[in-house]
Design a protein around this motif. Sequence first.
Motif, PDB file in Angstrom:
ATOM      1  N   PHE A   1      20.049  73.789  51.805  1.00 34.48           N
ATOM      2  CA  PHE A   1      20.384  73.371  50.447  1.00 34.48           C
ATOM      3  C   PHE A   1      21.050  74.502  49.678  1.00 34.48           C
ATOM      4  O   PHE A   1      20.718  75.678  49.849  1.00 34.48           O
ATOM      5  CB  PHE A   1      19.132  72.929  49.692  1.00 34.48           C
ATOM      6  CG  PHE A   1      18.523  71.661  50.216  1.00 34.48           C
ATOM      7  CD1 PHE A   1      19.213  70.458  50.122  1.00 34.48           C
ATOM      8  CD2 PHE A   1      17.270  71.654  50.805  1.00 34.48           C
ATOM      9  CE1 PHE A   1      18.672  69.287  50.606  1.00 34.48           C
ATOM     10  CE2 PHE A   1      16.713  70.487  51.289  1.00 34.48           C
ATOM     11  CZ  PHE A   1      17.418  69.291  51.193  1.00 34.48           C
ATOM     12  N   ALA A   2      21.981  74.133  48.805  1.00 33.18           N
ATOM     13  CA  ALA A   2      22.659  75.123  47.966  1.00 33.18           C
ATOM     14  C   ALA A   2      21.779  75.569  46.809  1.00 33.18           C
ATOM     15  O   ALA A   2      22.041  76.598  46.193  1.00 33.18           O
ATOM     16  CB  ALA A   2      23.973  74.566  47.432  1.00 33.18           C
ATOM     17  N   LEU A   3      20.736  74.796  46.495  1.00 32.12           N
ATOM     18  CA  LEU A   3      19.785  75.163  45.443  1.00 32.12           C
ATOM     19  C   LEU A   3      18.488  75.635  46.070  1.00 32.12           C
ATOM     20  O   LEU A   3      18.093  75.176  47.147  1.00 32.12           O
ATOM     21  CB  LEU A   3      19.505  73.970  44.520  1.00 32.12           C
ATOM     22  CG  LEU A   3      20.701  73.376  43.771  1.00 32.12           C
ATOM     23  CD1 LEU A   3      20.245  72.203  42.907  1.00 32.12           C
ATOM     24  CD2 LEU A   3      21.374  74.426  42.903  1.00 32.12           C
ATOM     25  N   CYS A   4      17.817  76.539  45.398  1.00 29.83           N
ATOM     26  CA  CYS A   4      16.541  77.057  45.894  1.00 29.83           C
ATOM     27  C   CYS A   4      15.701  77.492  44.704  1.00 29.83           C
ATOM     28  O   CYS A   4      16.116  77.390  43.548  1.00 29.83           O
ATOM     29  CB  CYS A   4      16.762  78.201  46.877  1.00 29.83           C
ATOM     30  SG  CYS A   4      17.572  79.639  46.136  1.00 29.83           S
ATOM     31  N   SER A   5      14.522  78.017  44.973  1.00 26.75           N
ATOM     32  CA  SER A   5      13.651  78.494  43.901  1.00 26.75           C
ATOM     33  C   SER A   5      13.982  79.943  43.556  1.00 26.75           C
ATOM     34  O   SER A   5      14.578  80.676  44.362  1.00 26.75           O
ATOM     35  CB  SER A   5      12.182  78.376  44.320  1.00 26.75           C
ATOM     36  OG  SER A   5      11.906  79.267  45.385  1.00 26.75           O
ATOM     37  N   GLN A   6      13.594  80.362  42.365  1.00 26.94           N
ATOM     38  CA  GLN A   6      13.797  81.760  41.971  1.00 26.94           C
ATOM     39  C   GLN A   6      13.038  82.693  42.904  1.00 26.94           C
ATOM     40  O   GLN A   6      13.510  83.792  43.225  1.00 26.94           O
ATOM     41  CB  GLN A   6      13.309  81.968  40.532  1.00 26.94           C
ATOM     42  CG  GLN A   6      14.089  81.187  39.490  1.00 26.94           C
ATOM     43  CD  GLN A   6      13.631  81.490  38.082  1.00 26.94           C
ATOM     44  OE1 GLN A   6      13.082  82.563  37.818  1.00 26.94           O
ATOM     45  NE2 GLN A   6      13.838  80.560  37.165  1.00 26.94           N
ATOM     46  N   GLU A   7      11.889  82.259  43.356  1.00 21.49           N
ATOM     47  CA  GLU A   7      11.062  83.086  44.235  1.00 21.49           C
ATOM     48  C   GLU A   7      11.769  83.373  45.550  1.00 21.49           C
ATOM     49  O   GLU A   7      11.660  84.471  46.103  1.00 21.49           O
ATOM     50  CB  GLU A   7       9.729  82.363  44.483  1.00 21.49           C
ATOM     51  CG  GLU A   7       8.717  83.193  45.259  1.00 21.49           C
ATOM     52  CD  GLU A   7       7.437  82.435  45.536  1.00 21.49           C
ATOM     53  OE1 GLU A   7       6.406  83.087  45.745  1.00 21.49           O
ATOM     54  OE2 GLU A   7       7.476  81.180  45.562  1.00 21.49           O
ATOM     55  N   ASP A   8      12.515  82.379  46.066  1.00 21.85           N
ATOM     56  CA  ASP A   8      13.175  82.544  47.370  1.00 21.85           C
ATOM     57  C   ASP A   8      14.196  83.677  47.358  1.00 21.85           C
ATOM     58  O   ASP A   8      14.297  84.447  48.322  1.00 21.85           O
ATOM     59  CB  ASP A   8      13.875  81.241  47.774  1.00 21.85           C
ATOM     60  CG  ASP A   8      12.882  80.179  48.200  1.00 21.85           C
ATOM     61  OD1 ASP A   8      11.737  80.533  48.502  1.00 21.85           O
ATOM     62  OD2 ASP A   8      13.256  78.984  48.227  1.00 21.85           O
ATOM     63  N   ILE A   9      14.995  83.781  46.284  1.00 20.17           N
ATOM     64  CA  ILE A   9      16.075  84.775  46.269  1.00 20.17           C
ATOM     65  C   ILE A   9      15.665  86.071  45.590  1.00 20.17           C
ATOM     66  O   ILE A   9      16.435  87.028  45.588  1.00 20.17           O
ATOM     67  CB  ILE A   9      17.323  84.213  45.567  1.00 20.17           C
ATOM     68  CG1 ILE A   9      17.024  83.874  44.109  1.00 20.17           C
ATOM     69  CG2 ILE A   9      17.867  83.015  46.306  1.00 20.17           C
ATOM     70  CD1 ILE A   9      18.247  83.523  43.297  1.00 20.17           C
ATOM     71  N   ALA A  10      14.453  86.112  45.034  1.00 21.97           N
ATOM     72  CA  ALA A  10      14.033  87.319  44.312  1.00 21.97           C
ATOM     73  C   ALA A  10      12.730  87.873  44.877  1.00 21.97           C
ATOM     74  O   ALA A  10      12.733  88.814  45.680  1.00 21.97           O
ATOM     75  CB  ALA A  10      13.898  87.015  42.823  1.00 21.97           C
TER      76      ALA A  10
END
Length: 845
Positions: free
Chosen positions: A416-425
């Motif tokens: 998915f092109a969208l994810c949670s803030q936790e995933d990328i940070a």
Amino acid sequence: MPTVGVKRDLLFRALGRTYTDEEFDELCFEFGLELDEITSEKEIISKEQGDSKASGASDVVLYKIDVPANRYDLLCLEGLVRGLQVFKNTLDAPRYRRVSPTSGEPQKLIITKETAAVRPHAVAAVLRDITFTQERYDSFIELQEKLHQNICRKRSLVAIGTHDLDTISGPFTYTAKPPGDISFKPLSQTKEYTATQLMSLYKTDSHLRHYLHIIEDKPVYPVIYDSNGVVLSMPPIINGDHSKITLKTKNVFIECTATDLTKAKIVLDMMVTMFSEYCSQPFTVEEAEVVCPDGKTCKYPELAYRKERLSSEFINKKVGINESTEKIAQLLTRMCLLSQPTGDGDEIEVEIPPTRSDVIHACDIMEDAAMAYGFNNITRTTPRTYTVANQFPLNKLTELLRQDLAAAGFTEALNFALCSQEDIADKLGKKISETKAAHISNPKTAEFQVARTTLLPGLLKTIAANRKMPLPLKLFEISDVVLKDETKDVGARNCRRFCAVYYNKSPGFEVIHGLLDRTMQLLEVKSVRGDGYHIQAADDSTFFPGRCAEIFVRGKSVGRLGVLHPDVINRFELTMPCSALEMDIEPFLGLTAETTLTHDVPMQEVVKHEFPTQDQSLQAPSSRPTSTKTVFGDMSTPVGLKALNDFLADKSYMEGFTASQADTAVFDAIPSPPSSTFCHLRRWYNHIKSFQREKANLPTAKSQLVLAATPPASANPRDDEIDLFGSDDEDSAEAARIKEERLAEYAAKKSKKPALIAKSSILLDVKPWDDETDMGKLEECVRSVSMDGLLWGQSKLVPVGYGIKKLQIGCVVEDDKVGTDLLEEAITAFEEYVQSVDVAAFNKI
């Protein structure tokens, strides 16, 4: 598109004449509508609930008409009839007016500040001295429901309430209270309920339960009272029974509560304009005052007319017609857009009525002009330019890389092109403020809060979901990430990335490093500093200290690779070491030159190229044959060009379905670009011209289409005197002419031969729902599927198990006309008998 159901006889009576079904279908098409279905109430119930339920239903013919989603003025019989009558020039578009009460003050609706927490806006109006019949009443109620489902977004944006004004007294108060403090008798109920009890009551209601979620979690519920404390409605759920309208109602108070004031104004305008024709003073609406919490007073409905100006040249050019300014003004007037020339050149002034909220741009006006002119009346013309489509360079490079990365043993993933803030940070050991992430303002779930800024989390989550698969797990993804960019008009940009991960009992850094080397080899970037690529140690919280490297290409950083930090691995619920590589691939296309992709993508475009100009690319006298003679005739004469043009009328290339040396040979035989008279030849010529830089790599020709040039006369006089065989120059010229004519006739005859038709034999497995399914009826349904290019063959019943049999049936299809997807879709449409369709065998004939 919304569908409006109207009774045929009632519609024709309102239109003032009758139509056949075909005539009315044509009228709908001309007006931009579609007659979707001709049915009846009895037929509808029979289809949905069975014949037993339809025994007492009406046989009155209904027209189901598809209406454009933004044409709210056509959602009821009144608006539909009015629009068609204006379109047919049997009625002038009415003029809607807002009037003050003949006696007394206008009705007031007072909004309190408590509504700000739920539905802060409200508008109101009065239809005075209206006359209802059963048909008008039904249409009035149905329009409310159509608007609720359409522009009101299932009452979440706007909720409409209609009340008998003679049963209530103003001023009215729109406020919000705790659900326990609201008590009234709702529509179709026999006793009073509190708002809390109503929410429980309607949880099982098939109609109202869909709207409960709008306010059920709110601390206060919206409610409207009259001056005596009588509850008019609890929007957006239900109206009060006390003020319900009936056939005897003469004065209607309409209120719209909303979270979007603009939508509320549009909805109110639609309600009053559609039914004001039934008032004693047609097309007049009595105003109402709305007092806002800040003390500001507004009068509704607005019924605003606005004027726009545009040129007839704009409409002529966009539509592809050539009409006078006066004619175009007449066309727009037929679409309820009163128009007239201003006298200033070809300028037209267009008045947009309150019923046409869909007109927001000059293009909307142009579309109405095209509709009134008639799409079928627009002359078909050949485009003046011929273009050859090319694949987007970045996508071409992506496809090439995908194939080779898969060949390297890695499996592609798509996340998915969208994810949670936790995933990328947090999970990657970074701060969200450092990621340049674009945030979703109203995320529906915690899993989709931001647009991803890296592909790594998606691949790690894919591995976590497949931990039980055999090791090693080698995944890659080439896709876009979204990064904030203030230089872009939307504040963000897409960036194409390549990411790969290796998950095993050992980190496998050498595997990821090897994949990087292979990728650079494919991109033709050497492993040297300066003009090539190199890696150097770097620090990154996502990677293990001392096990991370930054990738530089020609001095510019394009990505990183390394062994992931154990904390990162644990946060994604993994238990083994993992190496990863992520890099941008856009720099490899280059910024100094963009190559048109009529050939394989050049893998290295960072170095500036000096491409030859169009004239230079075509100047190759040494490689072009001097002959203009072909099997179609002499390409320097109109006769030869016409023969070639006729040959190319249904072909893209000289041989087969791809460009070859045969195309370039004939191309070189044409001394100059053909005129637009030879449209097929010109289209082919422009296409083959784009292959000039790669002509040497094209497939060889299967036959010789260009003939040798006639040898020029010798400069040596002795050569002219020697004639060993006694031949005559005139005879040779005549023979050559005859040969050319015969070859041209042969080529023309060959071009008319029918092409071979590709066919396939398909064996289908058609599975029923259970052992009670009538297999004879099922086969009858299957064989009832009829298509051009489809021939059914033999069939048999094959046992599946537990007494269930499947139908195995063969057919022969023409590949260009019938596909397996089309067949499966047609057969599965028989839902009563068919559970699924599978292709058991597929053979080319």
